[in-house]
Design an enzyme around this catalytic site. Structure first.
Site, PDB file in Angstrom:
ATOM      1  CG  ASP A 442     -34.849  -0.572 131.550  1.00 39.46           C
ATOM      2  OD1 ASP A 442     -34.706  -0.043 130.301  1.00 39.46           O
ATOM      3  OD2 ASP A 442     -35.740  -1.122 131.773  1.00 39.46           O
ATOM      4  CG  ASP A 500     -40.471  -3.234 126.990  1.00 40.02           C
ATOM      5  OD1 ASP A 500     -39.557  -4.163 127.589  1.00 40.02           O
ATOM      6  OD2 ASP A 500     -40.569  -2.121 127.414  1.00 40.02           O
TER       7      ASP A 500
END
Ligand code: GLA
Length: 708
Positions: A442, A500
């Site tokens: 990430d 997301d």
């Protein structure tokens, strides 16, 4: 004068070489045989208010030659701009490459430009500048590619976005002055891959002329289209450099990221197919070839930072029970990480949550028949971490300026070898301590201050070193969802987390934007909870799953928290995703739009064995659906079409299958019928997906399971 042509896919690049000048652009567009082409000079009459020496567009236009358009490069020596004018030019060609070496001895600059056919589908284009002078050379800009757009070019399509709203498509007319997409966040960003499509006025998904270009780069970029006063448009694409960041000592070189260029004469789908082919050629799969993409369960939205050992173990069991193949333990597992304010940088398991390390959990996951995957965010550090306390100078900073945090974190200076060594050792130790087959990598913030191109290359170097040390480990690129989904990462990773936002209605457009540059097997697409955590909207499980089944399928919820009916349905959808992934992944993709707000996509490795998703996100306005045209089947033979089922619906149940589609037998249509008269559709309510199987003659009528 010699013509050099590189033909790839549906396009051709044609250059005319000239003495001591950069080659001239003759064509960048649809495939042509240049034949015995007359020299460009013979076709150019004098124009008023022009220099006496003609300066047509070359591969490397520079102001010192009398070029007033966008230059291929800009550089300074001792603070002063170099006009540049090429005094030497060599052109080296093979069947599938052209390499041009230009020099300006007065300026002490050598420029190498490379054009290579990539995967037979398009071209990889890049450049390297070398300081051949005796003092430092400051490079301000260097194009990876500088091209004339084809004469029929009229529209420009690009994507913008933010966290939770990635890949918003923007279509505009070509500018009268200049159009520009410039990114300055240090990562490629939530607008997706740094790329652009340019189409003719009439171009659609399957018709018309389309040029698509993307940069293999994960940092700042500039893509600009400028109208020239000769009447055509020029496309400039490259990394965006900070002033002074690329200062080359004598003898030093700076290479651009490569650009991938594709020309399609059958609409956007043809240019997209070429981009997918080129990206696929860059992938480095463990073992050399893509294995069936494992169905994921990702722990993030199921439990966020709440890593209670019993809960995680139960989540893993619940995942295995429904057919999940890879269990990914997301953020929250490492020392001090109880929320998003601390711990980044300290890559050892939290001693309270995982007193015996990750090995017991990873082994338990393995015993359940799943692979164990782990979330990391290596380029980041929280001020509240042992790493930061030991090495505050390792965070990117400019002396005298405040360090701006985002999500409570700072960015490590990836330009430093000691930082990369630390991270390699830390990640290597994590991977050696437990059976871990997968990393979700990430990057949860933009960069202030910017680390520039060297920051990006530092990350690439770390990824390359880790891949070499652990070649069996697959990696997923994530940056707060889809903030780093680009071809620069492709040689190091095997999946991108698209967004997301897992809301399936939002995902429809995003996932189509993703496919413009990257293929579906790399597109992380999960079934999330309802209501969706990012939007608060609720959709049926079947609709969420059907939308996810176009990409690399996963689950991001706690299956144990589902109603009994949904639990059973999710298990069936996982079975479905597993049985259709050989069609969804690694093959052709066609996108299209139907009447009355429908969108569709067809995917398959063989044109005779395709899956067709017909997606209705919003309610219809018409009483009955009009037939759906599938232009890519024009001129093709008969297809046996079977409606596998309709996913979703207002009640969350699978609606009954009506009319001709009710029987078990497929309906036969000619390809031309499907292309021109259309596929009759069942009526679809909002938030439903009709899934069809299209089989050519001779394809065994193996029924695909469809969740009931
Ligand atoms: C980012 C990712 C999420 C999750 C969190 C963890 O937002 O996009 O999927 O991994 O970080 O902090």
């Amino acid at each position: 004068m010699t013509m050099r042509a590189l033909h790839a896919g549906q396009g051709s690049l044609v250059l005319e070489t000239a003495d001591r000048r950069a080659p001239l652009w003759r064509h960048c567009g649809a495939r042509v045989d240049p034949g015995a082409l007359v020299p460009l000079a013979a076709t150019r009459t004098a124009a008023s208010f022009s220099l006496d020496r003609d300066c047509p567009l070359s591969t490397a236009p520079v102001p010192g030659e009398g070029w007033f358009g966008p230059p291929v490069m800009a550089a300074r020596r001792e603070g002063l701009a170099l006009p540049l004018a090429w005094t030497g030019a060599q052109v080296h060609t093979t069947d599938d490459t052209i390499r041009i070496v230009l020099s300006d001895t007065q300026a002490g600059v050598e420029l190498e430009q490379r054009f290579a056919i990539e995967a037979g589908a398009g071209w990889r284009i890049g450049a390297t500048v070398t300081n051949t002078g005796t003092t430092p050379l400051s490079l301000d800009a260097l194009a990876s590619a500088l091209l004339p757009l084809p004469a029929q070019a009229a529209r420009v399509i690009s994507w913008r976005g933010r966290h939770n709203a990635e890949l918003v498509e923007c279509e505009e007319a070509l500018p009268q002055q200049i159009w520009q997409r410039e990114t300055r966040r240090g990562i490629s960003g939530h607008g997706g891959a740094p790329g652009v499509y340019v189409t003719d006025t009439a171009a659609g998904w399957d018709t018309g002329h389309t040029l698509a270009l993307q940069l293999c780069w994960s940092g700042d970029t500039r893509i600009a289209i400028e109208r020239d006063d000769e009447g055509y448009h020029l496309l400039w694409a490259g990394a965006k450099l900070q002033p002074g960041e690329a200062t080359l000592a004598p003898g030093e070189s700076w290479a651009t990221p490569d650009a991938l260029l594709a020309i399609g004469t059958h609409g956007r789908n043809s240019a997209m197919a070429a981009q997918h082919a080129m990206v696929r050629a860059m992938l480095r799969w463990p073992g050399g070839t893509m294995a069936p993409r494992k169905v994921h369960l990702n722990s993030w939205e199921a439990c966020y930072f709440d890593h209670d050992a019993a809960r995680i173990a139960a989540l893993a069991r619940a995942a295995a029970d429904i057919g999940v193949e890879r269990f990914v333990l997301d953020d929250g597992w490492f020392a001090g990480r109880h929320d998003d304010s601390a711990g980044l940088g300290d890559w050892t398991p939290d001693p309270v949550k995982y007193p015996h390390g990750l090995q017991p959990l990873a082994e338990a996951v393995g015993a359940l028949g799943m692979e164990f995957g782990l979330w990391v965010e290596p380029e980041m550090v929280n001020p509240d971490s042992a790493l930061y306390r030991a090495h505050p100078d390792w965070a990117l900073h400019v002396d005298g300026y405040p360090m701006l945090t985002a999500r409570g974190q700072l960015v490590l200076d990836m330009r430093r070898e000691d930082v990369r060594d630390y991270l390699f050792a830390a990640l290597d130790a994590v991977l050696r301590a437990a059976p871990i087959g997968y990393l979700k990598w990430d990057h949860n913030r933009d960069l202030v201050p910017a680390g520039g191109a060297a920051q990006v290359r530092g990350t690439y170097a770390l990824l390359a070193r880790l891949r070499a040390a652990h070649p069996a480990v697959e990696i997923e690129s994530c940056a707060g969802g889809g903030g780093r989904s680009d071809a620069g990462m492709v040689p190091y990773v095997h999946r991108f987390w698209t967004s997301d936002t897992i809301d399936a209605v939002s995902r429809v457009a995003m996932q189509r934007g993703f496919l413009a540059f990257l293929p579906p097997e790399l597109m992380g697409s999960h079934v999330g909870a309802s209501p969706a955590h990012a939007t608060g909207r609720s959709q049926s499980l079947a609709f969420r799953a059907a939308v996810a089944s176009t990409g690399h399928f996963g689950v991001e919820l706690d299956p144990a928290a589902l109603a009994v009916e949904d639990h059973a349905a999710l298990a069936q959808w996982i079975g479905f995703a597993r049985s259709v992934r050989d069609r969804a992944h690694g093959g052709a993709v066609w996108l299209g739009e139907g009447p009355d707000g429908l969108v569709w996509q067809a995917q398959g490795r063989s044109e005779h064995d395709l899956l067709l998703w017909v997606i209705r996100a919003t309610p219809p306005q018409d009483r009955r659906p009009r037939p759906l045209l599938l232009p890519f089947l024009a001129g093709e033979g008969a297809r046996d079409v079977r409606l596998l089922g309709i996913a979703g619906g207002l009640a969350g149940r699978v609606p009954p299958v009506p009319g001709v589609w009710a029987g078990a037998e497929p309906a036969r249509f000619t390809g031309d019928w499907l292309a021109h008269a259309g596929l009759p559709l069942p009526p679809l309510r909002a938030e439903t997906v009709a899934l069809f199987h299209l089989a050519g003659p001779g394809v065994p009528a193996r029924l695909l399971p469809f969740p009931s």
